[in-house]
Write a protein that holds these residues in place. Structure first.
Motif, PDB file in Angstrom:
ATOM      1  N   GLU A  27       0.822  -1.206   0.000  1.00 27.22           N
ATOM      2  CA  GLU A  27       0.000   0.000   0.000  1.00 27.22           C
ATOM      3  C   GLU A  27       0.856   1.256   0.000  1.00 27.22           C
ATOM      4  OE1 GLU A  27      -2.887   1.695   3.348  1.00 27.22           O
ATOM      5  OE2 GLU A  27      -3.606  -0.216   2.518  1.00 27.22           O
ATOM      6  N   ILE A  39       0.898   4.331  -2.846  1.00 27.20           N
ATOM      7  CA  ILE A  39       0.571   5.723  -2.512  1.00 27.20           C
ATOM      8  C   ILE A  39       1.744   6.654  -2.798  1.00 27.20           C
ATOM      9  CG2 ILE A  39       0.054   7.263  -0.580  1.00 27.20           C
ATOM     10  CD1 ILE A  39      -1.619   4.936   0.596  1.00 27.20           C
ATOM     11  N   PHE A  79      -3.966   5.483 -10.040  1.00 29.26           N
ATOM     12  CA  PHE A  79      -4.273   4.126  -9.594  1.00 29.26           C
ATOM     13  C   PHE A  79      -5.194   3.468 -10.615  1.00 29.26           C
ATOM     14  CE2 PHE A  79      -3.933   6.414  -5.412  1.00 29.26           C
ATOM     15  CZ  PHE A  79      -2.801   5.755  -4.943  1.00 29.26           C
ATOM     16  N   ILE A  90      -3.337  -1.705  -8.324  1.00 25.47           N
ATOM     17  CA  ILE A  90      -3.376  -1.951  -6.873  1.00 25.47           C
ATOM     18  C   ILE A  90      -4.136  -3.230  -6.520  1.00 25.47           C
ATOM     19  CG2 ILE A  90      -3.121   0.474  -6.264  1.00 25.47           C
ATOM     20  CD1 ILE A  90      -6.156   0.604  -5.869  1.00 25.47           C
ATOM     21  N   LEU A 124      -5.673   7.273  -1.234  1.00 27.54           N
ATOM     22  CA  LEU A 124      -6.299   6.034  -1.685  1.00 27.54           C
ATOM     23  C   LEU A 124      -7.454   5.656  -0.754  1.00 27.54           C
ATOM     24  CD1 LEU A 124      -6.129   3.498  -3.584  1.00 27.54           C
ATOM     25  CD2 LEU A 124      -4.606   2.485  -1.856  1.00 27.54           C
TER      26      LEU A 124
END
Length: 347
Positions: free
Chosen positions: A12, A16, A27, A51, A211
């Motif tokens: 994660e 980001i 994304f 992602i 996000l």
């Protein structure tokens, strides 16, 4: 279509950080909206960051019995989840009224909440558009605006928000969980979306690189008494002309609490506190329903081709109220004499 590069991430923080460093990086998850925008030349990222490997696809009930839906959960999985169907039917119904089975199998919750408006002028770079190119113009004002908004509009934009799921979540007071490089924040979904005002290009409170990681829905028992009604030009694979997300708490023929949100007519998923106020504490009857419907549309500002939405929305609210209240009534059981008569007729 402008060429772009592709990167796949497993962490994660990496995702980001990568996107935060460059405004031209986006994304991508299901891609059901973004790919179309790229093909049409509306968005032109130089790189997309996949992602999907991130562990954000769970649907679960937390220690406080709140529903937590991961941002990468597929819409079809959320709609089938037993707690959603039983305790939050408005969510399941809203999802099943969205798009097509194929798209629901690909689309994610986070992506659905972030989909861009479906205004044909926004989607076609041939036209100027304040939402796509700030300080140009809004051709929908004088153009064909049958599908456009009648609530929350401004002189700069009248496009409707397209998500069905967002309307249901607004009605249920959901929270959006957002992760950035500096930490996580929680935003009420009704505050997550912004009115167009003078800055229609700013659609929500997300900063670039932030996000959505989850959506949380509070554990309120009467949310099980909820419904999503969608009115559209055809039965499947179509955006709403009007939609109603509704939840009611009823006791002894009195509406104790109400949550009502509208779709297809607002520049954002439209929570109608005016209609809720008109319902709460009132008896269940046609006069109460009509008063609530009038209150919900009192501030409507239609355009040349969408004036019909005012009456359509009013009738849709009344129909949704009737449906929820009918569902809340206990199913009558046959009396012993009726059961005997039925049995005696069997051959």
């Amino acid at each position: 279509m402008q060429p772009f590069s592709y990167a796949r991430v497993n962490e994660e923080n990496t995702a980001i950080t990568t996107v935060s460093e460059d405004e031209t990086i986006s994304f991508i998850a299901g891609g059901t909206d973004l790919i179309g925008l790229i093909k049409d030349g509306v968005q032109t990222p130089k790189q997309v960051v996949d992602i999907n490997p991130l562990p954000l696809d769970s649907v679960e009930v937390d220690a406080d019995n709140n529903l937590r839906i991961g941002a990468l959960a597929k819409l079809s999985d959320v709609a089938r989840y037993s707690t959603v169907k039983n305790s939050y039917p408005v969510i399941s119904e809203a999802i099943l009224e969205s798009a097509s089975p194929q798209l629901r199998n690909m689309a994610t919750v986070g992506g659905n909440l972030l989909q861009r408006v479906r205004c044909s002028y926004f989607r076609d770079p041939v036209f100027p558009c304040n939402r796509r190119l700030p300080d140009t113009s809004c051709p929908a004002m004088e153009g064909y605006n049958r599908m456009h908004a009648i609530l929350g509009t401004s002189e700069h934009c009248i496009a409707t928000h397209p998500s069905d799921l967002a309307v249901a979540l607004v009605a249920l007071d959901a929270m959006v969980c957002i992760q950035s490089k500096t930490g996580q924040r929680r935003v009420p979904i009704n505050d997550f979306y912004l009115l167009p005002g003078d800055t229609p290009h700013q659609e929500n409170v997300l900063e670039h690189g932030e996000l959505i990681v989850a959506v949380e829905v509070p554990a309120i028992s009467w949310f099980s008494n909820s419904h999503y009604l969608k009115v559209r030009d055809r039965a499947n694979y179509e955006f709403a002309l009007v939609s109603v997300a509704l939840a009611l708490e009823v006791e002894q023929n009195i509406i104790k609490s109400a949550r009502l949100a509208l779709g297809g007519i607002g520049t954002k998923p439209w929570r109608s506190e005016e209609a809720e106020t008109a319902l709460e504490g009132k008896p269940i009857n046609e006069a109460t329903f009509s008063t609530a419907a009038e209150a919900a549309l009192a501030q409507a500002k239609p355009q040349q081709y969408n004036q019909f939405k005012i009456e359509l929305a009013k009738h849709s609210i009344i129909r949704a109220l009737s449906t929820v209240l009918l569902r809340s009534q206990p199913t009558p059981r046959p009396s012993p004499s009726q059961e005997g008569e039925s049995g005696g007729n069997k051959q």
